[in-house]
Scaffold this motif. Sequence first.
Motif, short mmCIF file in Angstrom:
data_model
loop_
_atom_site.label_atom_id
_atom_site.label_comp_id
_atom_site.label_asym_id
_atom_site.label_seq_id
_atom_site.Cartn_x
_atom_site.Cartn_y
_atom_site.Cartn_z
N GLU A 99 0.84 -1.21 0.00
CA GLU A 99 0.00 0.00 0.00
C GLU A 99 0.87 1.25 0.00
O GLU A 99 0.58 2.23 -0.71
N PHE A 100 1.95 1.20 0.78
CA PHE A 100 2.88 2.32 0.82
C PHE A 100 3.50 2.55 -0.56
O PHE A 100 3.59 3.69 -1.04
N GLY A 101 3.91 1.46 -1.22
CA GLY A 101 4.51 1.57 -2.54
C GLY A 101 3.54 2.10 -3.58
O GLY A 101 3.90 2.91 -4.44
N LYS A 102 2.29 1.65 -3.50
CA LYS A 102 1.26 2.11 -4.45
C LYS A 102 1.00 3.60 -4.30
O LYS A 102 0.88 4.34 -5.30
N LYS A 103 0.91 4.06 -3.07
CA LYS A 103 0.63 5.48 -2.83
C LYS A 103 1.78 6.34 -3.35
O LYS A 103 1.54 7.39 -3.98
N TYR A 104 3.02 5.91 -3.11
CA TYR A 104 4.15 6.71 -3.57
C TYR A 104 4.24 6.67 -5.09
O TYR A 104 4.55 7.67 -5.74
N SER A 105 3.96 5.48 -5.68
CA SER A 105 3.98 5.37 -7.14
C SER A 105 2.92 6.28 -7.76
O SER A 105 3.17 6.93 -8.80
N LYS A 106 1.74 6.34 -7.16
CA LYS A 106 0.67 7.20 -7.66
C LYS A 106 1.09 8.66 -7.59
O LYS A 106 0.81 9.45 -8.50
N LEU A 107 1.78 9.02 -6.49
CA LEU A 107 2.26 10.39 -6.34
C LEU A 107 3.27 10.73 -7.43
O LEU A 107 3.24 11.83 -8.01
N LEU A 108 4.16 9.79 -7.75
CA LEU A 108 5.14 10.01 -8.80
C LEU A 108 4.48 10.12 -10.17
O LEU A 108 4.91 10.91 -11.03
N GLU A 109 3.43 9.32 -10.38
CA GLU A 109 2.68 9.40 -11.63
C GLU A 109 2.06 10.78 -11.80
O GLU A 109 2.06 11.36 -12.89
N GLN A 110 1.50 11.29 -10.71
CA GLN A 110 0.88 12.61 -10.76
C GLN A 110 1.91 13.68 -11.07
O GLN A 110 1.59 14.69 -11.73
N LYS A 111 3.13 13.47 -10.59
CA LYS A 111 4.19 14.44 -10.87
C LYS A 111 4.88 14.15 -12.20
O LYS A 111 5.83 14.85 -12.57
N LYS A 112 4.38 13.11 -12.87
CA LYS A 112 4.97 12.69 -14.14
C LYS A 112 6.46 12.38 -14.00
O LYS A 112 7.26 12.63 -14.90
N ALA A 113 6.79 11.84 -12.81
CA ALA A 113 8.18 11.46 -12.53
C ALA A 113 8.38 9.96 -12.65
O ALA A 113 9.46 9.44 -12.33
N LEU A 114 7.37 9.26 -13.08
CA LEU A 114 7.45 7.80 -13.19
C LEU A 114 7.36 7.40 -14.65
O LEU A 114 6.38 7.71 -15.34
N LYS A 115 8.38 6.73 -15.13
CA LYS A 115 8.43 6.30 -16.53
C LYS A 115 8.31 4.79 -16.62
O LYS A 115 8.50 4.08 -15.64
N THR A 116 7.99 4.31 -17.80
CA THR A 116 7.92 2.88 -18.03
C THR A 116 9.23 2.42 -18.64
O THR A 116 9.59 2.81 -19.75
N TYR A 117 9.96 1.61 -17.86
CA TYR A 117 11.25 1.11 -18.31
C TYR A 117 11.16 -0.33 -18.80
O TYR A 117 11.88 -0.73 -19.72
N TYR A 118 10.30 -1.10 -18.16
CA TYR A 118 10.21 -2.52 -18.52
C TYR A 118 9.16 -2.70 -19.61
O TYR A 118 8.00 -2.34 -19.45
N THR A 119 9.61 -3.26 -20.71
CA THR A 119 8.69 -3.49 -21.83
C THR A 119 8.62 -4.96 -22.21
O THR A 119 8.14 -5.33 -23.28
#
Length: 321
Positions: free
Chosen positions: A168-188
């Motif tokens: 849950e902690f990881g999901k919340k932080y990931s969502k925050l990064l997504e909102q800041k557009k600081a999270l990219k997709t590296y694994y394809t």
Amino acid sequence: MFTLLKQIQQTSDQLDATQAKIDSAEAKLLKTTSELESAEASRQSRDEQLRERIRLIYMNGSVSYLDVLLSSKSFSDFVGRFQSLQSIMEQDKEVLSQTESYKALVADKKAQVELDLASVKKLYSDMADKKAELQDQEKEKEVLVASINQKIEETEDISEEAEAALMEFGKKYSKLLEQKKALKTYYTGGKLGLPLKREYRLSSPFGYRTHPVTGQKNKLHTGLDMAVPEGTPVYAAESGTVIVAQSWSGYGNCIIINHGGGLWTLYGHLKPGGILVEKGETVKRGEKIGLVGMTGTATGYHLHFEVRKDGTPVNPAPYLK
């Protein structure tokens, strides 16, 4: 286990008691040997006196005691000669008696030395047997301890509550990064890199299992436990963004990397000071991120490695082959 430890202690006590007996027996043997040497020296001295007396008789010829007495010139000379002859006879008798006595004493001391020596040899034999028994018990203990450690290692289950809270902690932080557009997709797609670059022992695989102690069935082990020495470097399996870099309950010092596309990798039980990245940091595939330890719920040095898809644990093995 307690019975075996008690047996080891008893055998050890018996060894100590045997050693004490050996020390006493060797002291007794030393004393008896000294007494034998003294008796032998006394016997040789008396033998020499006896030989000297026989040598004098041989050199001077056989003299009749009666002739000596009858050749006296006066009564006082007779008395003097009689007393001298009596003294010589007593000395000869004493030398003979002592010679026989010392011969018997030497024989007795030799017999005693042989008995003492046999006793010491028997005690050393007993000690060798006890040492062998103790070595066997120690080997049995090592096998038993290894078995217990293996069971403990297999029961290093992280509580469901801690796991859920971490996700849950990881999901919340990931969502925050997504909102800041600081999270990219590296694994394809494709294979992930191994988190260790040295040989390891797979101490516990991913999958459901029966708990070796409680007997609980269908308990999921959510990752791979890779046993290696303390301080072994840990590497990012894929490029991504660090969303957890801290101590977390049973995971101990823990790192989670979000690779994008719902794929996470988790690295647990890192050593104190073994987290080498920070939350929010971007890392590259193969970059050193931590050091193996045994923090959290762990009894041996190993890396707990997980692959999560949308927060759900999946078998890491297909991703690594």
